[in-house]
Design a protein around this motif. Sequence first.
Motif, short mmCIF file in Angstrom:
data_model
loop_
_atom_site.label_atom_id
_atom_site.label_comp_id
_atom_site.label_asym_id
_atom_site.label_seq_id
_atom_site.Cartn_x
_atom_site.Cartn_y
_atom_site.Cartn_z
N ALA B 288 -18.54 27.26 -6.58
CA ALA B 288 -18.26 27.99 -5.19
C ALA B 288 -19.44 27.67 -4.28
O ALA B 288 -19.29 27.14 -3.26
N LEU B 289 -20.64 27.78 -4.71
CA LEU B 289 -21.94 27.46 -4.15
C LEU B 289 -22.02 26.03 -3.79
O LEU B 289 -22.22 25.52 -2.75
N ARG B 290 -21.59 25.19 -4.85
CA ARG B 290 -21.75 23.84 -4.58
C ARG B 290 -20.64 23.37 -3.42
O ARG B 290 -21.02 22.48 -2.54
N ASP B 295 -22.79 18.53 1.18
CA ASP B 295 -23.88 17.42 1.03
C ASP B 295 -25.17 17.67 1.31
O ASP B 295 -26.11 16.76 1.70
N GLY B 296 -25.53 18.92 1.66
CA GLY B 296 -26.65 19.55 2.22
C GLY B 296 -27.65 19.17 1.42
O GLY B 296 -27.61 18.98 0.28
N PRO B 297 -29.08 19.60 1.86
CA PRO B 297 -30.33 19.46 1.10
C PRO B 297 -30.02 20.27 -0.45
O PRO B 297 -30.56 20.04 -1.43
N ALA B 298 -29.36 21.39 -0.21
CA ALA B 298 -29.23 22.22 -1.45
C ALA B 298 -28.38 21.87 -2.52
O ALA B 298 -28.45 22.34 -3.65
N SER B 299 -27.67 20.89 -2.17
CA SER B 299 -26.63 20.40 -3.03
C SER B 299 -27.21 19.83 -4.46
O SER B 299 -26.81 20.14 -5.40
N ALA B 300 -28.34 19.17 -4.30
CA ALA B 300 -29.00 18.61 -5.61
C ALA B 300 -29.46 19.68 -6.43
O ALA B 300 -29.26 19.64 -7.74
N THR B 301 -29.88 20.72 -6.04
CA THR B 301 -30.26 22.00 -6.63
C THR B 301 -29.13 22.57 -7.42
O THR B 301 -29.32 22.89 -8.51
N VAL B 302 -28.20 22.76 -6.50
CA VAL B 302 -26.82 23.45 -7.20
C VAL B 302 -26.50 22.61 -8.34
O VAL B 302 -25.80 23.10 -9.20
N ALA B 304 -28.11 20.52 -10.16
CA ALA B 304 -28.89 20.80 -11.13
C ALA B 304 -28.65 22.01 -12.06
O ALA B 304 -28.64 22.04 -13.18
N ALA B 305 -28.29 23.22 -11.12
CA ALA B 305 -28.34 24.44 -11.83
C ALA B 305 -26.99 24.40 -12.57
O ALA B 305 -26.85 24.88 -13.76
N MET B 306 -25.97 23.74 -11.91
CA MET B 306 -24.41 23.34 -12.87
C MET B 306 -24.92 22.69 -14.03
O MET B 306 -24.23 22.93 -15.13
N ASP B 307 -25.65 21.70 -13.96
CA ASP B 307 -25.98 20.85 -15.34
C ASP B 307 -26.44 21.83 -16.33
O ASP B 307 -26.02 22.07 -17.34
N GLU B 308 -27.40 22.65 -16.02
CA GLU B 308 -27.86 23.61 -16.76
C GLU B 308 -26.94 24.68 -17.52
O GLU B 308 -26.95 24.70 -18.75
N ALA B 309 -26.26 24.96 -16.62
CA ALA B 309 -25.23 26.09 -17.04
C ALA B 309 -24.23 25.28 -18.10
O ALA B 309 -23.94 25.88 -19.15
N HIS B 310 -23.90 24.11 -17.92
CA HIS B 310 -23.09 23.36 -18.57
C HIS B 310 -23.77 22.93 -19.88
O HIS B 310 -22.96 23.17 -20.97
N GLN B 356 -20.52 15.44 -10.39
CA GLN B 356 -21.64 15.78 -9.96
C GLN B 356 -22.61 14.62 -9.86
O GLN B 356 -23.34 14.32 -9.12
N ARG B 357 -22.52 14.08 -11.15
CA ARG B 357 -23.66 12.93 -11.55
C ARG B 357 -23.01 11.64 -11.22
O ARG B 357 -23.68 10.56 -11.09
N GLY B 358 -21.93 11.48 -10.43
CA GLY B 358 -21.49 10.21 -9.99
C GLY B 358 -21.04 9.39 -11.09
O GLY B 358 -20.91 8.15 -10.93
N VAL B 359 -20.54 10.11 -12.09
CA VAL B 359 -20.14 9.14 -13.37
C VAL B 359 -18.48 9.46 -13.44
O VAL B 359 -18.04 10.38 -13.39
N THR B 360 -17.79 8.51 -13.34
CA THR B 360 -16.34 8.45 -13.76
C THR B 360 -16.02 8.33 -15.10
O THR B 360 -16.57 7.57 -15.84
#
Lengths: 161, 484
Positions: B288-290, B295-302, B304-310, B356-360
């Motif tokens: 939801a946060l994402r 596409d704001g500056p916080a998006s990269a942080t979010v 990254a956080a999603m990555d870690e949770a995954h 998120q990572r731009g991978v298809t």
Amino acid sequence: MLRDLRAWSDVPVMVLSARNETADKVRALQLGADDYMTKPFWPEELVERVRARLRRPVMARGEVIEVAGLTVDRGARTVRVGEERLELTRVEFDLLCALAERAGEAVTRRVLVERCLDPERDGTERTLDVHVSRLRKKLGALAVVETVWGIGYRLASPEGP
Amino acid sequence: MKLRARLVLAAVGATVPTLVSLAWYDAVSQHRAAVVQLTAYARAHRFAGAEPHDPHDPRDPHGAHGGAPPWHPHGPPPPPGWGPDEGHGPARFPPPDGDPRAPRPARLWRYDASGRALDAEAPAFPSALAATVRDPADDCAVESSWWPSRDVRVLLRLPGADGATWALAVGSTSAAWGAVLPSSGVWLLPVFAVLAAVLLAVGPVIRRVRALAEATRDTSPGTLHRPVALGGSDEVAELARAFDHAASEVRAGLDERERRERALREFLANTTHDVMIPLTVLQGHLSALREGVGDGPASATVTAAMDEAHYLASLVHNLAAVARLDAIEGPPTRAPVDLNALVLRVVARHRPIARQRGVTIEYALPDETVRFDADVTLLEQAVSNVTYNAVRYNRDGGHVAVVLDALGGGRFVLRVLDDGPCIEPAMRAHMFEHGARTEDSRSRAPEGQGLGLHIAVRAAKLHGLALTLDGAEGGGLDVRLTNA
């Protein structure tokens, strides 16, 4: 609870559980669940899975497939875009058929070669690519044949994934 | 070698040489005694009858004829058994049928210096024996052989007026002189009795030992559940009891281990369960946060956080899988698994992160449904790990394809391709063996590929599937899982 539900309803049921044991999954399916999702999951994941479950299979069994703005008549071997009829070679028609039957899903080059190309006459994946490129030209503005990396091609469908 | 055979061999090996050497010694002793007697007799006879006998004497043309020689009244009496009136058999020639072990009467024959017999019936002159009598002080020679026979032959050289003449004394041994063993042979009886007793005594012992072996085999092997059943109060029964005691200790050890494994599995299941629920909530919030930050500056942080949770979710599931793999004894729980659905689930799981990572990430399924008997959780974890690795080590704009091919007859190939960083064949082999991570990935993804790949390898092996790592055409990996 599932058993009681199943007594009077066939509604699709997806079980969401944090238990990742095989025994639990098997049991849930035996009791009548249609699908089992283990936590954690992303919301998009849930949406995708539910959609996949609800989507009717696109493998049309009838003679005519209507998809992505095309009308493919397998019996008459004709393709129409709206009212206009497209002139396709045998191979091109077979290709379009194969993709239309699995509209929205990627089909591997191998399967397409096996189905549509004559093995005696140069049936390699490179020839396939040539045929697809010709088909695309003929479809013109209707750019519905997508290249899928590592797999092959897909006929884009609005109901697709 | 079996016990009984060994014992028989030992007994025979001990008794037979003893008996043989006793018999030999007895024969030697008798022979020696007989030689002494015969020599003395011959010498006495020689001295008694000083002149050589004239063979042409009509009164007694044959000299020492007929068994006992004519006893000179001044000569010494004949040794017992060789006299004319002894009880051991008549001293007449030829020896009558009688006791074959009786001593045969002695005979004396004379020869002249050249070895010619004075008596027509005399045996051939033993020149070999004569040759040994070289020494002038020496005057007799005894025929000998390695096994002393009952016949005794002594050759005497008699000095005479015309040169030496010879006298050959032929006699036999007698049980009366020098016998070591009793003549009747009754002494063999106790020997064989003892031997038989020994061999018989070992029979029951061997039977007991065999009974113990049977009883031990009967206790169910591997689990040692039943006690060793052997009665009695001898040492073998003691052995059985000692074995039983050891078995019960092993049983206790096994039970303890089973308890601990069960406890560990329960702990893992509970922990997994307890961690996953809040993790799901977390993922929901992050998602939801994402959307909220766009596409704001916080998006990269979010992101990254999603990555870690995954990654966290994947890690906990992997740890549970490892525990399952370690705990599995024998074949895993197998049920038919719809591989088509499995692929869909795996792709759906990693699609959000891939996006998120731009991978298809794409997938391809065959027309028919492929089913395979497997443990769905382990198999799905294996495929998920390989897919997640393909996503994780990829770059923006990269691709991952999960392809399921049906080869007919229930055979399939499941491939995960990516166009991530190129991995050297040597590195690939290493990764496969040890689940190591590439140097390149260290900076981009500090978590190793190790555990995920390790689980995939083990799960594949457990299900009898072949897992191979090859280089993909456009760089990256081509991981194949197949039962073909």
